[in-house]
Scaffold this motif. Sequence first.
Motif, PDB file in Angstrom:
ATOM      1  N   GLY A   4       4.934   9.789 -14.458  1.00  0.00           N
ATOM      2  CA  GLY A   4       6.274   9.374 -14.841  1.00  0.00           C
ATOM      3  C   GLY A   4       6.512   7.886 -14.742  1.00  0.00           C
ATOM      4  O   GLY A   4       7.651   7.440 -14.875  1.00  0.00           O
ATOM      5  N   LEU A   5       5.465   7.109 -14.528  1.00  0.00           N
ATOM      6  CA  LEU A   5       5.628   5.669 -14.349  1.00  0.00           C
ATOM      7  C   LEU A   5       5.774   4.950 -15.688  1.00  0.00           C
ATOM      8  O   LEU A   5       5.092   5.271 -16.656  1.00  0.00           O
ATOM      9  N   THR A   6       6.669   3.974 -15.715  1.00  0.00           N
ATOM     10  CA  THR A   6       6.848   3.135 -16.901  1.00  0.00           C
ATOM     11  C   THR A   6       7.179   1.717 -16.454  1.00  0.00           C
ATOM     12  O   THR A   6       7.528   1.482 -15.302  1.00  0.00           O
ATOM     13  N   MET A  44      -3.117  -5.770 -15.690  1.00  0.00           N
ATOM     14  CA  MET A  44      -1.651  -5.747 -15.769  1.00  0.00           C
ATOM     15  C   MET A  44      -1.152  -6.233 -17.123  1.00  0.00           C
ATOM     16  O   MET A  44      -0.186  -5.689 -17.668  1.00  0.00           O
ATOM     17  N   ASN A  45      -1.787  -7.246 -17.658  1.00  0.00           N
ATOM     18  CA  ASN A  45      -1.368  -7.753 -18.971  1.00  0.00           C
ATOM     19  C   ASN A  45      -1.623  -6.737 -20.078  1.00  0.00           C
ATOM     20  O   ASN A  45      -0.807  -6.600 -21.002  1.00  0.00           O
ATOM     21  N   THR A  61       0.835  -1.208   0.000  1.00  0.00           N
ATOM     22  CA  THR A  61       0.000   0.000   0.000  1.00  0.00           C
ATOM     23  C   THR A  61       0.865   1.251   0.000  1.00  0.00           C
ATOM     24  O   THR A  61       0.588   2.216  -0.739  1.00  0.00           O
ATOM     25  N   LYS A  62       1.917   1.250   0.816  1.00  0.00           N
ATOM     26  CA  LYS A  62       2.820   2.406   0.852  1.00  0.00           C
ATOM     27  C   LYS A  62       3.567   2.548  -0.474  1.00  0.00           C
ATOM     28  O   LYS A  62       3.805   3.660  -0.945  1.00  0.00           O
ATOM     29  N   LEU A  63       3.939   1.434  -1.057  1.00  0.00           N
ATOM     30  CA  LEU A  63       4.608   1.471  -2.359  1.00  0.00           C
ATOM     31  C   LEU A  63       3.683   2.068  -3.414  1.00  0.00           C
ATOM     32  O   LEU A  63       4.111   2.898  -4.227  1.00  0.00           O
ATOM     33  N   TYR A  64       2.441   1.654  -3.391  1.00  0.00           N
ATOM     34  CA  TYR A  64       1.446   2.188  -4.330  1.00  0.00           C
ATOM     35  C   TYR A  64       1.250   3.686  -4.129  1.00  0.00           C
ATOM     36  O   TYR A  64       1.202   4.453  -5.097  1.00  0.00           O
ATOM     37  N   GLU A  65       1.147   4.098  -2.888  1.00  0.00           N
ATOM     38  CA  GLU A  65       0.942   5.522  -2.596  1.00  0.00           C
ATOM     39  C   GLU A  65       2.141   6.352  -3.032  1.00  0.00           C
ATOM     40  O   GLU A  65       1.991   7.474  -3.531  1.00  0.00           O
ATOM     41  N   GLY A  66       3.333   5.788  -2.856  1.00  0.00           N
ATOM     42  CA  GLY A  66       4.528   6.497  -3.304  1.00  0.00           C
ATOM     43  C   GLY A  66       4.562   6.677  -4.818  1.00  0.00           C
ATOM     44  O   GLY A  66       4.938   7.740  -5.320  1.00  0.00           O
ATOM     45  N   LEU A  67       4.135   5.661  -5.538  1.00  0.00           N
ATOM     46  CA  LEU A  67       4.087   5.764  -6.997  1.00  0.00           C
ATOM     47  C   LEU A  67       3.006   6.724  -7.460  1.00  0.00           C
ATOM     48  O   LEU A  67       3.138   7.366  -8.509  1.00  0.00           O
ATOM     49  N   GLU A  80       6.910  -0.508 -12.806  1.00  0.00           N
ATOM     50  CA  GLU A  80       6.206   0.418 -11.925  1.00  0.00           C
ATOM     51  C   GLU A  80       4.785   0.654 -12.403  1.00  0.00           C
ATOM     52  O   GLU A  80       3.837   0.629 -11.613  1.00  0.00           O
ATOM     53  N   GLN A  81       4.625   0.887 -13.691  1.00  0.00           N
ATOM     54  CA  GLN A  81       3.311   1.123 -14.268  1.00  0.00           C
ATOM     55  C   GLN A  81       2.431  -0.115 -14.145  1.00  0.00           C
ATOM     56  O   GLN A  81       1.241  -0.025 -13.831  1.00  0.00           O
ATOM     57  N   ILE A  82       3.005  -1.280 -14.390  1.00  0.00           N
ATOM     58  CA  ILE A  82       2.252  -2.539 -14.281  1.00  0.00           C
ATOM     59  C   ILE A  82       1.767  -2.746 -12.847  1.00  0.00           C
ATOM     60  O   ILE A  82       0.611  -3.102 -12.610  1.00  0.00           O
ATOM     61  N   PHE A  83       2.668  -2.535 -11.887  1.00  0.00           N
ATOM     62  CA  PHE A  83       2.293  -2.672 -10.478  1.00  0.00           C
ATOM     63  C   PHE A  83       1.200  -1.676 -10.109  1.00  0.00           C
ATOM     64  O   PHE A  83       0.214  -2.037  -9.447  1.00  0.00           O
ATOM     65  N   TYR A  84       1.390  -0.425 -10.514  1.00  0.00           N
ATOM     66  CA  TYR A  84       0.424   0.623 -10.157  1.00  0.00           C
ATOM     67  C   TYR A  84      -0.969   0.284 -10.675  1.00  0.00           C
ATOM     68  O   TYR A  84      -1.968   0.349  -9.939  1.00  0.00           O
ATOM     69  N   VAL A  85      -1.058  -0.086 -11.942  1.00  0.00           N
ATOM     70  CA  VAL A  85      -2.354  -0.415 -12.549  1.00  0.00           C
ATOM     71  C   VAL A  85      -2.951  -1.654 -11.887  1.00  0.00           C
ATOM     72  O   VAL A  85      -4.156  -1.694 -11.584  1.00  0.00           O
TER      73      VAL A  85
END
Length: 228
Positions: free
Chosen positions: A76-78, A113-114, A64-70, A81-86
């Motif tokens: 700027g996510l790619t 994610m896919n 959750t903290k990782l998601y909030e940080g992103l 990082e972008q896959i995890f965020y989505v």
Amino acid sequence: MSGDLNFFELFIKASIVVQIVILILIAFSVISWTIIIQRSRVLTTALKDSSAFEDRFWSGEDLTKLYEGLSNRRDGLTGSEQIFYVGFKEFSRLKQANPEAPESIIEGSSRAMNLTMNREIEELEGRIPFLATVASISPYIGLFGTVWGIMHAFMGLSGAKQATLQMVAPGIAEALIATAIGLFAAIPAVMAYNRLSLRLNKLEQNYGNFIDEFTTILHRQVFGSKTH
């Protein structure tokens, strides 16, 4: 033909068709090298970023903290990082909307994610297929220029009473330069295409493995088992 005749002299003395062919091939070569350098840098950066994020992901940081940080740098996510965020965003949304359907939650998160991975790969692949096109057609374009140049050289001898090698050789040399330029454009293009394709496939495999591993973690969370 003098022994020190250079490329520029050959180009100037060639027929207009051969000159056009050479210019096209030179343009192909310049564009190819631009793509090779640019895509090499992009793929190198993507591989490094993917490795760095996965190290952070597996470091034990709360998801959750990782998601909030992103979320603070959403634009700027790619890559990973972008896959995890989505994936985490879709997981949280589905879990809140329909907590009694765990299989649907996992399926929806994995699908999101896919789809994101496919978009990322498509963007990374940009213009790489052009290298395959250059590798395929450049030798034939060069060969066309050579055949045309040789025909032009022999047609120029139609009014001569006696044709000698000395009369034909300059025209043939001017024509053969088109084949040489065609190979000069094609060889680096095919080598770079194969190399970049391997790196792209490796990156796609890394993304796919990450999705599988992250989906397993989400599966444990939604079914109430031990979380990451």
